[in-house]
Each structure stands twice: as structure tokens, then as C-alpha cells.
Scaffold this active site. Structure first.
Site, mmCIF file in Angstrom:
data_model
loop_
_atom_site.group_PDB
_atom_site.id
_atom_site.type_symbol
_atom_site.label_atom_id
_atom_site.label_comp_id
_atom_site.label_asym_id
_atom_site.label_seq_id
_atom_site.Cartn_x
_atom_site.Cartn_y
_atom_site.Cartn_z
ATOM 1 C CG ASP A 49 40.244 52.147 41.764
ATOM 2 O OD1 ASP A 49 41.287 52.825 41.724
ATOM 3 O OD2 ASP A 49 40.220 50.903 41.813
ATOM 4 C CG ASP A 50 35.252 52.679 39.772
ATOM 5 O OD1 ASP A 50 36.160 51.981 39.274
ATOM 6 O OD2 ASP A 50 34.473 52.274 40.639
ATOM 7 C CG HIS A 100 39.712 51.050 37.020
ATOM 8 N ND1 HIS A 100 40.332 49.993 37.628
ATOM 9 C CD2 HIS A 100 38.509 51.179 37.663
ATOM 10 C CE1 HIS A 100 39.545 49.499 38.584
ATOM 11 N NE2 HIS A 100 38.437 50.198 38.612
ATOM 12 C CG HIS A 196 35.684 52.724 45.250
ATOM 13 N ND1 HIS A 196 36.303 51.759 45.988
ATOM 14 C CD2 HIS A 196 35.770 52.330 43.961
ATOM 15 C CE1 HIS A 196 36.743 50.800 45.165
ATOM 16 N NE2 HIS A 196 36.436 51.126 43.934
HETATM 17 ZN ZN LIG Z 1 36.715 49.980 39.796
#
Ligand SMILES: [Zn+2]
Length: 233
Positions: A49-50, A100, A196
Site C-alpha cells: 500500500d501507498d 488507493h 507497507h
Molecule cells: Zn494506505
């Protein structure tokens, strides 16, 4: 009981219930939400994610390439915009891209217009980066209540959560060994693993990726993208 006090208690209770629903990884009010896929095949999806960020993208792509694993990256529109060549290199390395949101805002108490812009603008950037596959959506902070799931359902977008996440169980200061052990011990056929790696503060998570891949492979697991995993349903 006094009517006023009763009303306050009811509101409080409704508020608490909505809070828990907003963070549920397996329920939402509209449309389908997937946290894992029910299968007996030893397949697992690795999701990041991100980002994309300058700090981490090249390194995670190098690791995945070396291990010959295709993963799914849930990217933010704003970060794609700021680091467009990095988004393109994730795409050209053959990985899957998910949406996202644009700004990583909590999608609660936001207007329909705000939500639709966040999603549509990000999808447009993902397409611009050359990605042609299915785009699933993962809510920032896993938060969703009414309008977000409603918009996703209206536009036939699939919401994808996870069943394995290290932060919620281990906190942010877990060691590489603890992270690896937690992921490997809790993975089951059809799991969706959330990691992450995009920030410098998550060095231990990045360092755990090669070991997680090696150990799960040695247990007979095959790594697939989220849309491959969804197609097994
Ligand atoms: Zn996130």
C-alpha cells in the site's frame, strides 16, 4: 429513563456500531468486499500500500524481480502524479496496480463528489502510466461507510481488503523476524497479505519481504496478483 438520556445512549450505540463497521475488513454496506479468497489451492497475494515513493520503489521492484514474484501495488493518485516514472516502472515490471485514492483521506463524512473525484482521477493516472489490467480499490486506512461503497458498487469496482496485516497485530516497531514469522504463520490458501514498504520508517517490513517469499514458497505457496486470486472464486 429520561427520554433525552435514552436518545443520547441510542446515538452513542449507533455511533460505536458504525465506527466498527467503518473499519471492518470483511463487511461493507454496498457491494462486495474481499479480504481473502476461499480456495484449497496454495495461492497467496502480496499487496503493497501507498506510494510510489522514491525511497522504496526501485528496491521492492528489484526484490520481486529477483524472486520472480508478481505483486499488487495499491498506489495513491497524488504520489503517481509526483513520481510518474516510478509508477511506469511498476507497470513495466508486470505488477498489478490498484487504486488507493488520490490523497489518502479517510473516506468518511466526505461528499459524493469528493469521493468520485478521488477515485476517478487516480484511475486515470493509473491508465496513463500504461496499466491495462483490472483496477480494484483499497480504501485508505481501510475506512469506508456509506458513500464510498455505494460509489464503488455503482461503478462496478471491487473493494479489496486483506486478512494478514502486521501493524494491527505487531505495532509499527516489530522486527524483521517478528514480521516474517507473523505473516508466514498466519497465511492460509487464498490469503491477501498487506505490507507497507514505501516509507523509510518501515525498513523492517522491506527487509522481511525476501524471507516471507522464500518461506511461503518452501511451504508450496504460489504468488499471484489480486485479480488472479479473485478469478479463482
Ligand atoms: Zn494506505
Amino acid at each position: 429513563m429520561n427520554k433525552g438520556i435514552f436518545a443520547v445512549l441510542v446515538l452513542l450505540l449507533v455511533g460505536i456500531i458504525l465506527f466498527y463497521i467503518s473499519r471492518s475488513t470483511s463487511f461493507q454496506f454496498f457491494g462486495e468486499l474481499v479480504d481473502r479468497v476461499d480456495t484449497e489451492r496454495k495461492v497467496v497475494a502480496l499487496t503493497f500500500d501507498d506510494g510510489p515513493t522514491k525511497y522504496a520503489t526501485d528496491e521492492i521492484l528489484r526484490i520481486l524481480d529477483e524472486k520472480n514474484v508478481k505483486a499488487t501495488f495499491y498506489l495513491m493518485g497524488q504520489s503517481i502524479d509526483e513520481n510518474f516514472p516510478l509508477a511506469k516502472s511498476i507497470v513495466s515490471s508486470g505488477h498489478e496496480i490498484g487504486n488507493h485514492s488520490f490523497s489518502h483521506s479517510r473516506m468518511l463524512l466526505k461528499s459524493y463528489r469528493f469521493i468520485s473525484n478521488e477515485i476517478d482521477d487516480t484511475d486515470a493516472l493509473i491508465r496513463e502510466s500504461g496499466y491495462v489490467g483490472e483496477i480494484t480499490f483499497r480504501p485508505p486506512y481501510g475506512k469506508k461507510l456509506f458513500l464510498l461503497p455505494y460509489y464503488l458498487k455503482q461503478t462496478n469496482r471491487q473493494t479489496v481488503m486483506w486478512d494478514i496485516a502486521t501493524e494491527a497485530n505487531l505495532g509499527k516497531d516489530a522486527t524483521t523476524h517478528e514480521i516474517t514469522e507473523f505473516v508466514v504463520n498466519n497465511t492460509q490458501p487464498g490469503s491477501i497479505i498487506l505490507l507497507h514498504v514505501m516509507y523509510q520508517s518501515r525498513k523492517q517490513v522491506m527487509a522481511s519481504v525476501p524471507e516471507i517469499i522464500d518461506q511461503l514458497k518452501s511451504e508450496g505457496y504460489e504468488f499471484v496478483t489480486v485479480s488472479n486470486l479473485l478469478s479463482l472464486r
